[in-house]
Design a protein around this motif. Sequence first.
Motif, short mmCIF file in Angstrom:
data_model
loop_
_atom_site.label_atom_id
_atom_site.label_comp_id
_atom_site.label_asym_id
_atom_site.label_seq_id
_atom_site.Cartn_x
_atom_site.Cartn_y
_atom_site.Cartn_z
N GLY A 1 0.72 -1.30 0.29
CA GLY A 1 0.03 0.51 0.24
C GLY A 1 0.98 1.54 -0.57
O GLY A 1 0.34 2.45 -0.02
N ASP B 1 -6.64 0.62 5.77
CA ASP B 1 -7.68 1.38 4.91
C ASP B 1 -8.99 2.44 5.47
O ASP B 1 -9.62 2.00 4.49
N ASN C 1 -11.05 2.02 8.12
CA ASN C 1 -12.18 1.93 8.28
C ASN C 1 -12.10 2.37 9.75
O ASN C 1 -11.13 2.17 10.47
N GLY D 1 -7.71 7.87 6.34
CA GLY D 1 -8.58 8.52 5.34
C GLY D 1 -9.86 8.18 7.01
O GLY D 1 -9.82 7.41 7.42
N PRO E 1 -12.48 4.03 4.02
CA PRO E 1 -11.86 3.87 2.73
C PRO E 1 -11.54 4.54 1.35
O PRO E 1 -13.04 4.92 1.31
N LYS E 2 -10.90 4.58 0.34
CA LYS E 2 -10.11 4.57 -0.40
C LYS E 2 -10.66 6.87 -0.64
O LYS E 2 -10.68 7.46 -1.71
N ARG E 3 -10.42 7.19 0.95
CA ARG E 3 -10.73 8.57 1.11
C ARG E 3 -9.69 8.93 1.59
O ARG E 3 -8.67 8.18 1.43
N ARG E 4 -8.96 10.33 1.58
CA ARG E 4 -8.02 10.97 0.89
C ARG E 4 -7.46 11.00 2.72
O ARG E 4 -7.75 11.51 3.86
N SER E 5 -6.40 10.40 3.07
CA SER E 5 -5.28 10.35 4.00
C SER E 5 -4.48 11.38 3.62
O SER E 5 -5.04 12.38 3.97
N ASN F 1 3.24 9.08 0.82
CA ASN F 1 2.80 7.86 1.12
C ASN F 1 3.18 7.88 1.95
O ASN F 1 3.28 6.79 3.28
N ARG G 1 1.52 7.51 5.30
CA ARG G 1 0.35 7.20 5.29
C ARG G 1 -0.10 6.01 6.71
O ARG G 1 1.51 4.84 6.35
#
Length: 413
Positions: free
Chosen positions: A78, A109, A111, A266, A269-273, A277, A280
Amino acid sequence: RIKMNLMPCFAIFGSGSRRSSISLTLPRAAFAAAAVLAGLPRLDASATSFARDDYCPVSAPDEPDTSLLQIGRFSTVGAERDTDFCAPSPEETFNITAEVRRLIGTVADGNWSKPIETAWADYQDKTLLRFQAVRPAPTRRLRILVVVSLGQSALPMLVYNFKKWSKNKAGDTFNFVLLHFDAEEGKLPTLPADVRELLMPHVALRHAGPGCKVDFWKRLAPDFVAGYDYLWLPDDDLRMDFFDWDFYRYHLLAYNPLVSQPSVVGWAPKRRSSDWNFVRATHSSNTSWVTRKIEAMTPVISTKIWPAIFSRAWSVNASCVHATQDFMFNIGNVAKVLGCVETPLLVVNTPVRHGDCMNMDKTSSCVRWRHGKEWCRKDCFGISEKEADLLAQAFGGECAAAKDPKAWKGKCV
């Protein structure tokens, strides 16, 4: 076949059909954990009883066909870490279960639920106990000055975060600088009664008026912050559901980073963190790693280097945070080169949840790097003579190589 040498912390593992054997090269203290993670046969206990020196923690990705893992400049599931440094962590004898590994991935991820938060807190509590047994950190209370540029709508988030920080077991104290960037100049907004009762006893400074981060940092004179151990500069859209201060402070005291930050996930899930990278949260079981940069979203800065940062803030265009941010990293990297610190910049994997509200962008003319690269780049320059004097004063008493300002002047690493 096993190769073992006392070398810098760098390891390569080969496995699967592409490689005929498994080999590794690493410091001896890392051997026991690395052997398990690399899938080596269980060895006699006497063969894995090594001294408790530091090492780079190793975590193999979950994919069974992974043939190469490099630690140093390395890749994990990731995210790819852009670093030439090792990742410090004392988890040398820990065996990460499949259940814990799934939890780490679930959190990374993005969640969140109360059961996930509870499970994560339990994992961090148990991990911290193991850390303290393997490598006890100094025990002393810390004073943290939290500097928040916030909109009025972010007050509930700040209250939640403060309540969580206040539950720390070490007795550390948190004071605040509240910078109300969406208020009229000089007109402090009224705080709700419950917020006022909770926060005001801990507020060292309030300011009302638009501005950018570096504008606000100019209000933090060295004498004002001198009584604190660290400055924490979080954005107002970060929530501490997964963050554990006791876990974080252990890494501060064990490794003494000049600049650090919690990892970022984030909001969902799939939202901007984070756009970077290397800060993260990842699926790796590494609890911390050293990097060359820290996200301006939530840096924790040793007050030792604040006088030099404060001086730089007055020397650049305050609309662009990136030049001053990079200057922090430069101090850490130069200090590393001079041998004054082992861990200049550290990311600790006790993540904050990023709401990605971009509140300040909506109310100011602050320049983001991607929109004003040339403007920001003009403010990127080596350590000045004045800054070199301040850094020599900060480090000279404990690091002979740093006593002479010439060791700092003009440096850019």
